[in-house]
Write a protein that holds these residues in place. Structure first.
Motif, PDB file in Angstrom:
ATOM      1  N   MET A   1       7.459   0.515   0.984  1.00 24.42           N
ATOM      2  CA  MET A   1       7.857   1.731   0.784  1.00 24.42           C
ATOM      3  C   MET A   1       9.142   1.502   1.650  1.00 24.42           C
ATOM      4  O   MET A   1       9.215   1.600   2.604  1.00 24.42           O
ATOM      5  CB  MET A   1       7.160   2.897   0.531  1.00 24.42           C
ATOM      6  N   ARG A   2      10.684   2.030   1.077  1.00 20.50           N
ATOM      7  CA  ARG A   2      11.316   2.806   1.598  1.00 20.50           C
ATOM      8  C   ARG A   2      12.067   3.854   1.158  1.00 20.50           C
ATOM      9  O   ARG A   2      12.213   3.943  -0.536  1.00 20.50           O
ATOM     10  CB  ARG A   2      12.590   1.469   1.605  1.00 20.50           C
ATOM     11  N   GLN A   3      12.887   4.314   1.347  1.00 24.41           N
ATOM     12  CA  GLN A   3      13.274   4.792   1.438  1.00 24.41           C
ATOM     13  C   GLN A   3      14.515   5.592   1.514  1.00 24.41           C
ATOM     14  O   GLN A   3      15.463   4.538   1.962  1.00 24.41           O
ATOM     15  CB  GLN A   3      12.995   7.001   1.435  1.00 24.41           C
ATOM     16  N   ALA A  19      16.027   7.693  -3.630  1.00 23.05           N
ATOM     17  CA  ALA A  19      15.748   6.684  -4.129  1.00 23.05           C
ATOM     18  C   ALA A  19      14.589   6.311  -3.436  1.00 23.05           C
ATOM     19  O   ALA A  19      14.538   6.803  -2.325  1.00 23.05           O
ATOM     20  CB  ALA A  19      16.001   5.212  -4.762  1.00 23.05           C
ATOM     21  N   ILE A  20      13.648   5.343  -4.292  1.00 22.16           N
ATOM     22  CA  ILE A  20      12.644   5.118  -3.495  1.00 22.16           C
ATOM     23  C   ILE A  20      12.099   3.235  -3.733  1.00 22.16           C
ATOM     24  O   ILE A  20      12.382   3.022  -4.939  1.00 22.16           O
ATOM     25  CB  ILE A  20      11.221   5.640  -3.833  1.00 22.16           C
ATOM     26  N   LEU A  21      12.409   2.200  -3.094  1.00 22.87           N
ATOM     27  CA  LEU A  21      11.896   0.938  -3.277  1.00 22.87           C
ATOM     28  C   LEU A  21      11.041   0.790  -3.016  1.00 22.87           C
ATOM     29  O   LEU A  21      10.312   1.076  -2.063  1.00 22.87           O
ATOM     30  CB  LEU A  21      12.531   0.135  -2.181  1.00 22.87           C
ATOM     31  N   ARG A  22      10.022  -0.089  -3.481  1.00 24.17           N
ATOM     32  CA  ARG A  22       8.371   0.362  -3.568  1.00 24.17           C
ATOM     33  C   ARG A  22       7.929  -1.656  -3.769  1.00 24.17           C
ATOM     34  O   ARG A  22       8.396  -1.893  -4.573  1.00 24.17           O
ATOM     35  CB  ARG A  22       7.169   0.391  -4.108  1.00 24.17           C
ATOM     36  N   GLY A  23       7.255  -2.061  -2.817  1.00 24.69           N
ATOM     37  CA  GLY A  23       7.274  -3.443  -3.095  1.00 24.69           C
ATOM     38  C   GLY A  23       5.654  -3.484  -3.074  1.00 24.69           C
ATOM     39  O   GLY A  23       4.948  -2.976  -1.771  1.00 24.69           O
ATOM     40  N   TYR A  24       5.106  -4.921  -3.741  1.00 21.01           N
ATOM     41  CA  TYR A  24       3.285  -5.255  -3.539  1.00 21.01           C
ATOM     42  C   TYR A  24       3.891  -5.900  -2.918  1.00 21.01           C
ATOM     43  O   TYR A  24       4.375  -7.324  -3.550  1.00 21.01           O
ATOM     44  CB  TYR A  24       3.484  -4.853  -5.292  1.00 21.01           C
ATOM     45  N   VAL A  25       2.562  -6.789  -2.044  1.00 22.16           N
ATOM     46  CA  VAL A  25       2.760  -8.028  -1.720  1.00 22.16           C
ATOM     47  C   VAL A  25       1.095  -8.583  -2.269  1.00 22.16           C
ATOM     48  O   VAL A  25       0.291  -7.713  -1.770  1.00 22.16           O
ATOM     49  CB  VAL A  25       2.921  -7.639  -0.397  1.00 22.16           C
ATOM     50  N   GLY A  28       0.290 -12.187   0.439  1.00 20.73           N
ATOM     51  CA  GLY A  28       1.236 -12.828   1.568  1.00 20.73           C
ATOM     52  C   GLY A  28       3.106 -13.049   1.050  1.00 20.73           C
ATOM     53  O   GLY A  28       3.875 -13.369   1.373  1.00 20.73           O
ATOM     54  N   ARG A  29       2.928 -13.277  -0.600  1.00 22.13           N
ATOM     55  CA  ARG A  29       3.500 -13.231  -1.255  1.00 22.13           C
ATOM     56  C   ARG A  29       4.480 -11.592  -2.156  1.00 22.13           C
ATOM     57  O   ARG A  29       2.997 -10.972  -2.612  1.00 22.13           O
ATOM     58  CB  ARG A  29       3.688 -14.261  -2.308  1.00 22.13           C
ATOM     59  N   ILE A  30       5.634 -11.768  -2.259  1.00 15.50           N
ATOM     60  CA  ILE A  30       6.084 -10.381  -3.393  1.00 15.50           C
ATOM     61  C   ILE A  30       5.862 -10.996  -4.144  1.00 15.50           C
ATOM     62  O   ILE A  30       6.038 -11.155  -5.438  1.00 15.50           O
ATOM     63  CB  ILE A  30       7.626 -10.442  -2.814  1.00 15.50           C
ATOM     64  N   ALA A  31       4.848 -10.004  -4.759  1.00 13.21           N
ATOM     65  CA  ALA A  31       4.361 -10.710  -6.139  1.00 13.21           C
ATOM     66  C   ALA A  31       5.144  -9.041  -7.405  1.00 13.21           C
ATOM     67  O   ALA A  31       5.738  -9.130  -8.785  1.00 13.21           O
ATOM     68  CB  ALA A  31       3.159  -9.945  -6.409  1.00 13.21           C
ATOM     69  N   ARG A  32       5.577  -7.641  -7.168  1.00 12.61           N
ATOM     70  CA  ARG A  32       6.853  -6.986  -7.435  1.00 12.61           C
ATOM     71  C   ARG A  32       6.801  -6.214  -7.278  1.00 12.61           C
ATOM     72  O   ARG A  32       7.185  -5.935  -5.660  1.00 12.61           O
ATOM     73  CB  ARG A  32       5.359  -6.023  -8.406  1.00 12.61           C
ATOM     74  N   ILE A  33       8.659  -5.587  -7.159  1.00 10.94           N
ATOM     75  CA  ILE A  33       9.614  -4.656  -6.463  1.00 10.94           C
ATOM     76  C   ILE A  33       9.272  -3.926  -7.703  1.00 10.94           C
ATOM     77  O   ILE A  33      10.258  -3.899  -8.885  1.00 10.94           O
ATOM     78  CB  ILE A  33      10.453  -5.667  -5.813  1.00 10.94           C
ATOM     79  N   GLU A  34       9.979  -2.167  -7.107  1.00 10.53           N
ATOM     80  CA  GLU A  34      10.657  -1.467  -8.495  1.00 10.53           C
ATOM     81  C   GLU A  34      11.310  -0.280  -7.238  1.00 10.53           C
ATOM     82  O   GLU A  34      11.205   0.547  -6.397  1.00 10.53           O
ATOM     83  CB  GLU A  34       8.705  -0.649  -8.816  1.00 10.53           C
TER      84      GLU A  34
END
Length: 48
Positions: A1-3, A19-25, A28-34
């Motif tokens: 998560m990044r603000q 804004a907020i950037l949220r990533g799901y791993v 070990g791989r990026i599965a989704r970015i919101e």
């Protein structure tokens, strides 16, 4: 998560939108970015 802030400039008008950037791993791989931000903050720039 990044603000962070998105800075928009249009002519003489400007807006700073939090804004907020949220990533799901997964495995070990990026599965989704919101990314989430409030469009209401852009009203001053979009008007006119």
């Amino acid at each position: 998560m990044r603000q962070h802030d998105i800075v928009i400039e249009r002519g003489e008008r400007a807006a700073r939108v939090p804004a907020i950037l949220r990533g799901y791993v997964i495995d070990g791989r990026i599965a989704r970015i919101e990314e989430y931000f409030d469009l209401g903050q852009l009203a001053a720039v979009r008007a006119g």
